[in-house]
Design an enzyme around this catalytic site. Structure first.
Site, mmCIF file in Angstrom:
data_model
loop_
_atom_site.group_PDB
_atom_site.id
_atom_site.type_symbol
_atom_site.label_atom_id
_atom_site.label_comp_id
_atom_site.label_asym_id
_atom_site.label_seq_id
_atom_site.Cartn_x
_atom_site.Cartn_y
_atom_site.Cartn_z
ATOM 1 N N ASP A 98 69.504 -4.794 116.401
ATOM 2 C CA ASP A 98 69.208 -4.219 114.490
ATOM 3 C C ASP A 98 69.594 -5.506 113.775
ATOM 4 O OD1 ASP A 98 67.761 -2.946 112.224
ATOM 5 O OD2 ASP A 98 68.177 -1.547 114.069
ATOM 6 N N GLU A 244 61.677 -4.371 108.915
ATOM 7 C CA GLU A 244 61.206 -3.167 108.834
ATOM 8 C C GLU A 244 61.074 -3.248 107.102
ATOM 9 O OE1 GLU A 244 63.069 1.267 107.926
ATOM 10 O OE2 GLU A 244 64.003 -0.669 107.726
HETATM 11 O O1 TEU Z 1 65.245 2.352 107.027
HETATM 12 C C1 TEU Z 1 64.804 2.424 105.797
HETATM 13 C C2 TEU Z 1 64.085 3.205 104.746
HETATM 14 O O2 TEU Z 1 63.554 2.961 104.071
HETATM 15 C C3 TEU Z 1 63.959 4.594 105.358
HETATM 16 O O3 TEU Z 1 62.612 4.904 106.560
HETATM 17 C C4 TEU Z 1 65.073 5.281 105.266
HETATM 18 O O4 TEU Z 1 65.126 5.587 106.615
HETATM 19 C C5 TEU Z 1 64.693 7.018 104.679
HETATM 20 O O5 TEU Z 1 63.902 7.576 105.078
HETATM 21 C C6 TEU Z 1 64.539 6.630 103.487
HETATM 22 O O6 TEU Z 1 64.074 7.718 102.570
HETATM 23 C C7 TEU Z 1 66.541 2.131 107.877
HETATM 24 C C8 TEU Z 1 66.895 2.609 109.000
HETATM 25 O O7 TEU Z 1 65.828 2.213 110.041
HETATM 26 C C9 TEU Z 1 67.861 3.507 108.559
HETATM 27 O O8 TEU Z 1 67.987 4.461 109.901
HETATM 28 C C10 TEU Z 1 68.785 3.521 107.827
HETATM 29 O O9 TEU Z 1 69.539 4.710 107.112
HETATM 30 C C11 TEU Z 1 68.567 2.514 106.349
HETATM 31 O O10 TEU Z 1 67.298 1.681 105.846
HETATM 32 C C12 TEU Z 1 69.959 2.317 105.406
HETATM 33 O O11 TEU Z 1 70.022 1.476 106.726
#
Ligand code: TEU
Ligand code: CA
Length: 533
Positions: A98, A244
């Site tokens: 990540d 992402e």
């Molecule tokens: O996730 C970002 C994101 O937009 C969402 O899926 C998040 O989990 C949240 O539900 C918003 O409401 C990424 C990571 O996958 C997540 O685990 C982290 O908490 C986030 O970024 C911050 O780094």
């Protein structure tokens, strides 16, 4: 070296905290993952995406990094990490890590330094005398005060956003990426990558969620950053990136991944994850297969190369959400596997999905660990939502649903100690050990399907042609010059009439039916047909 091997990879996501505890402290760790590498290899995947293992105070389970160049002590040492990379390599598995570069932890040395106004690190972050009206992903203001200044954090207040207008930040991140790539990792899953560049700090248009997003969502500055990282770093290694990317449509996705753009290789979209909600993820509606099918088919036809997934560490369990985790758990989990592994693109399997793990069974608020869950609960309380409703909201949507410890055997098998997050009570029924022994298990179905995918190039590189998308049925053909495979899926719990006919032989079926011309599709039935061409 095959520069595009990643396209034909199958990725398995490991959430280290919940995978395997080797030293009995209730927390998953790197030596634990090493112990399970043979299991991962047997599944047939060739890439592991490892959620963050860097040093972190764990406000957001590692997505708040305090040192990118060292390993979280709870998870082990740098030697353990080197060994993991090496042992995985010996099994033909490469690791992607990540890359969390929208923000660091507030305990990162840069942020600590940056609190002094005259420090050279001041501009690593975004400080202002007054906050604007932006709101954070975890609800509430995106600003917090330290001394007499405010800093921006799109996520928790322990995750201050980096300032990508500062060339120093670019330099630092490049160094970090090289450090890991030099160790032989195969690339990065780039966390919330399309929000890293803020083009203005003006007040945003008021919205229910994410006020301010028009100033940081997929900005041109972000594209420039990605092109620089690609040219300066990534292009010099055998590696790939998956971004992402929150709130992107198919055009925005293509703008990040088309080869001529030289930015990312593929992205995780969210549109299909929004098909069972209104406005935002906290308000669920009944799942309607029709919507999911429509979005998936759209991404299949419009996006250059998809990163396919039905679950990850942020989402509820796929079988509980898109299938039926009670009566038809086995059938529906196999059907969802068939969907995810036969779409065009690179499939991602989230740990536990391969044995049909279900949402967590948390009884009270204090059993949840995720900070987002607690923040949303508090917000809903402030808004005077009744308690039963608040509990229902988090039961359906909490990220902890996917984070319960991996179920290795009937007793659990994750740790001898009380795990950091409550283990599901159904481990007696749903676990790896029994799944390995049972030829009809979800796990063995995954293995068979993965093998079929590897044996048939058409499932990797063939075209995607939708054949039927009504009534909760999704039937599509993957084809190339000399081969075609048809995927037949019933996404509903009702028996359905088979709407079309084809010539060919069934190659896998979740009801073990051999007759491809059976006129009735059972609940959640799915199979593949090798077409005569
Ligand atoms: O996730 C970002 C994101 O937009 C969402 O899926 C998040 O989990 C949240 O539900 C918003 O409401 C990424 C990571 O996958 C997540 O685990 C982290 O908490 C986030 O970024 C911050 O780094
Ligand atoms: Ca441990």
């Amino acid at each position: 070296m095959n520069k595009e091997l990643w396209k034909n990879s199958i990725v398995y996501q490991i959430y280290p905290r919940s995978y395997m505890d080797s030293n009995q402290d209730g927390i998953g760790d790197i030596p634990g993952i090493i112990q399970k590498l043979d299991y991962v290899k047997d599944l047939g995947v060739n890439v592991i995406w490892l959620s963050p293992v860097y040093a972190s105070p764990n406000d957001d389970n590692g997505y708040d990094i305090s040192d990118y160049l060292s390993i979280n002590k709870e998870y082990g040492t740098m030697e353990d990490m080197d060994l993991l990379i090496q042992e995985a390599g010996l099994r033909g598995i490469r690791i992607i890590m990540d890359l969390v570069i929208n923000h660091t932890s507030d305990e990162h040395q840069w942020f600590i330094e940056s609190q002094k106004k005259d420090s050279p690190y001041r501009d690593y972050y975004i400080w202002r005398d007054r906050p604007n009206n932006w709101t954070s992903f975890f609800s509430g203001s995106a600003w917090d005060k330290l001394g007499d200044s405010y800093y921006l954090h799109l996520f928790s207040k322990k995750q201050p956003d980096l300032n990508w207008n500062n060339p120093k930040v670019m330099e630092e991140i490049q160094k970090i990426m090289k450090f890991w790539l030099d160790k032989g990792i195969y690339g990065f899953r780039c966390d919330v990558i399309n929000v890293i560049f803020k083009s203005s700090l003006a007040n945003g248009k008021k919205r229910l969620v994410l006020t301010g997003r028009e100033f940081y969502h997929s900005q041109e500055g972000c594209h420039e950053i990605l092109r620089t990282l690609r040219k300066e770093v990534l292009d010099h290694y055998d590696c790939f990136t998956v971004g992402e990317t929150v709130m992107v449509n198919t055009k925005e996705a293509n703008d990040l991944i088309l080869p001529e753009r030289k930015e990312l290789d593929m992205v995780f979209g969210f549109e299909h994850m929004e098909t069972d909600q209104i406005n935002n993820k906290w308000f669920k509606t009944k799942f309607k297969p029709k919507k999911l099918i429509k979005v998936l088919a759209k991404w299949q036809s419009e996006v250059y190369w998809n990163a396919n997934y039905l679950s990850n560490h942020d989402q509820p369990r796929s079988v509980s959400r898109f299938g039926d985790d009670q009566k038809y758990r086995i059938e529906s989990a196999k059907m969802l596997a068939t969907l995810n592994l036969t779409l065009k693109g690179t499939p991602y399997i989230y740990q536990g999905e391969e044995i049909g793990m279900t949402n967590g069974d948390f009884k009270s608020l204090d059993e949840y660990r995720d900070l987002e869950t607690h923040r949303i609960y508090a917000l809903a309380k402030k808004l005077k939502f009744p308690k039963w409703y608040r509990m229902k909201m988090i039961r359906l949507t909490s990220r902890d649903n996917a984070r319960t410890p991996m179920q290795w055997n009937r007793e659990g098998g994750f740790s001898n100690q009380k795990p950091w997050l409550k283990m599901n009570e159904n481990t007696e029924k749903i676990n790896v050990k029994d799944s390995i022994q049972n030829p009809l298990s979800i796990l063995n179905y995954y293995k068979a399907l993965i093998q079929i995918r590897k044996d048939n190039d058409v499932l990797m590189n063939g075209s995607f042609e939708p054949l039927y998308m009504k009534n909760g049925l999704f039937i599509f053909r993957r084809a190339q010059t000399n081969q075609a495979i048809i995927t037949v899926l019933n996404l509903t719990k009702k028996a359905k009439k088979m709407p079309i006919k084809f010539n060919g032989k069934k190659i896998i079926s979740n009801y073990n039916k051999e007759n491809a011309s059976d006129p009735i599709l059972k609940p959640y039935e799915s199979f593949l047909v090798m077409e005569e061409v």
